[in-house]
Design an enzyme around this catalytic site. Sequence first.
Site, PDB file in Angstrom:
ATOM      1  N   TYR A 151       8.701   8.356  -5.660  1.00 58.88           N
ATOM      2  CA  TYR A 151       7.406   7.900  -5.123  1.00 58.88           C
ATOM      3  C   TYR A 151       6.287   8.287  -6.101  1.00 58.88           C
ATOM      4  CZ  TYR A 151       3.259   7.408  -2.260  1.00 58.88           C
ATOM      5  OH  TYR A 151       2.012   7.049  -1.811  1.00 58.88           O
ATOM      6  N   LYS A 155       3.676   5.867  -8.277  1.00 57.04           N
ATOM      7  CA  LYS A 155       2.216   5.951  -8.228  1.00 57.04           C
ATOM      8  C   LYS A 155       1.640   6.328  -9.601  1.00 57.04           C
ATOM      9  CE  LYS A 155       1.381   4.522  -4.074  1.00 57.04           C
ATOM     10  NZ  LYS A 155       0.599   3.302  -3.837  1.00 57.04           N
ATOM     11  N   GLU A 187       0.910   4.826   9.135  1.00 55.53           N
ATOM     12  CA  GLU A 187       2.361   4.760   9.366  1.00 55.53           C
ATOM     13  C   GLU A 187       3.134   5.336   8.173  1.00 55.53           C
ATOM     14  OE1 GLU A 187       3.245   0.627  10.151  1.00 55.53           O
ATOM     15  OE2 GLU A 187       1.816   0.576  11.799  1.00 55.53           O
TER      16      GLU A 187
HETATM   17  C1  8X3 Z   1       0.357   9.622  -0.073  1.00 60.21           C
HETATM   18  C2  8X3 Z   1      -0.163  10.965  -0.324  1.00 60.21           C
HETATM   19  O1  8X3 Z   1       0.326  13.393  -0.738  1.00 60.21           O
HETATM   20  O2  8X3 Z   1       1.785  12.231   0.810  1.00 60.21           O
HETATM   21  O3  8X3 Z   1       0.291   8.793  -1.172  1.00 60.21           O
HETATM   22  O4  8X3 Z   1       1.938  11.831  -1.543  1.00 60.21           O
HETATM   23  S1  8X3 Z   1       1.039  12.143  -0.452  1.00 60.21           S
END
Ligand code: 8X3
Length: 250
Positions: A151, A155, A187
């Site tokens: 993830y 990003k 969500e």
């Molecule tokens: C979501 C924020 O801190 O859970 O993009 O990665 S975090």
Amino acid sequence: MTRIALITGASSGIGKATAQAFAKSGIDLILCGRRQDRLQELSNELAPLVKTTSLAFDVRDRKAVEDAIASLPKEWQAIDILVNNAGNAHGFDPIDKGNPDDWDAMIGSNVTGLLYVSKAVIPGMVERSKGHIVNLSSIAGKETYANGTVYCASKAAVEAFSQGMRLDLIQHGIKVTNIAPGAVETEFSMVRFKGDEARADKVYAGFDPLTAEDIADSILYAVNAPAHVTIADVTILAAAQAAATTVYRK
Ligand code: 8X3
């Protein structure tokens, strides 16, 4: 002159709140998402304020993206603002235990999906010599944390896309804004933890997390900035959050 915005992931969370904020600001809306019923509901809600239309497709499906955006009637084609919001986290595991299906889902929506939509919209902006792209990154794109490697990498890619798009598109009068939120209660954690409500609730326990509306406020600020101003990069954290995994809980 009225502006047209195309928002991906508009059926919930930050995308929906952004659509609502834009509508109050008089920006016409192309609402995109996977769930036509939710898009229709939002379209009906906002129709008294602005013109709206909706496109149901999955950003991961290149052909569906191309066909959907090509299907826009002429009066909707001159898109002024693209909000690349669709995306999510799937799973929370160390890299050796991660599920490749989760990786595909994250890379497919957060990385390649963002590119497919951008590719379908940017040439028109170049032709018109104007436009504004808002990419939804995350604090996770700036700091990698355990169990979130893929993830965070997806990003981090968005961070690079924002910088690179700004470099490539500045000559065409196109602005690029990168928005990097911290913990926003949507969500998001329910998807990350695959419907485990207790686990999702824990993420936001003991402090006031950001709301989707808080992020929509910043997006609206960026798109309403004067013509000579680019809001290039905004990191937004809850007051109780100091870093990706540092939250002061009561
Ligand atoms: C979501 C924020 O801190 O859970 O993009 O990665 S975090």
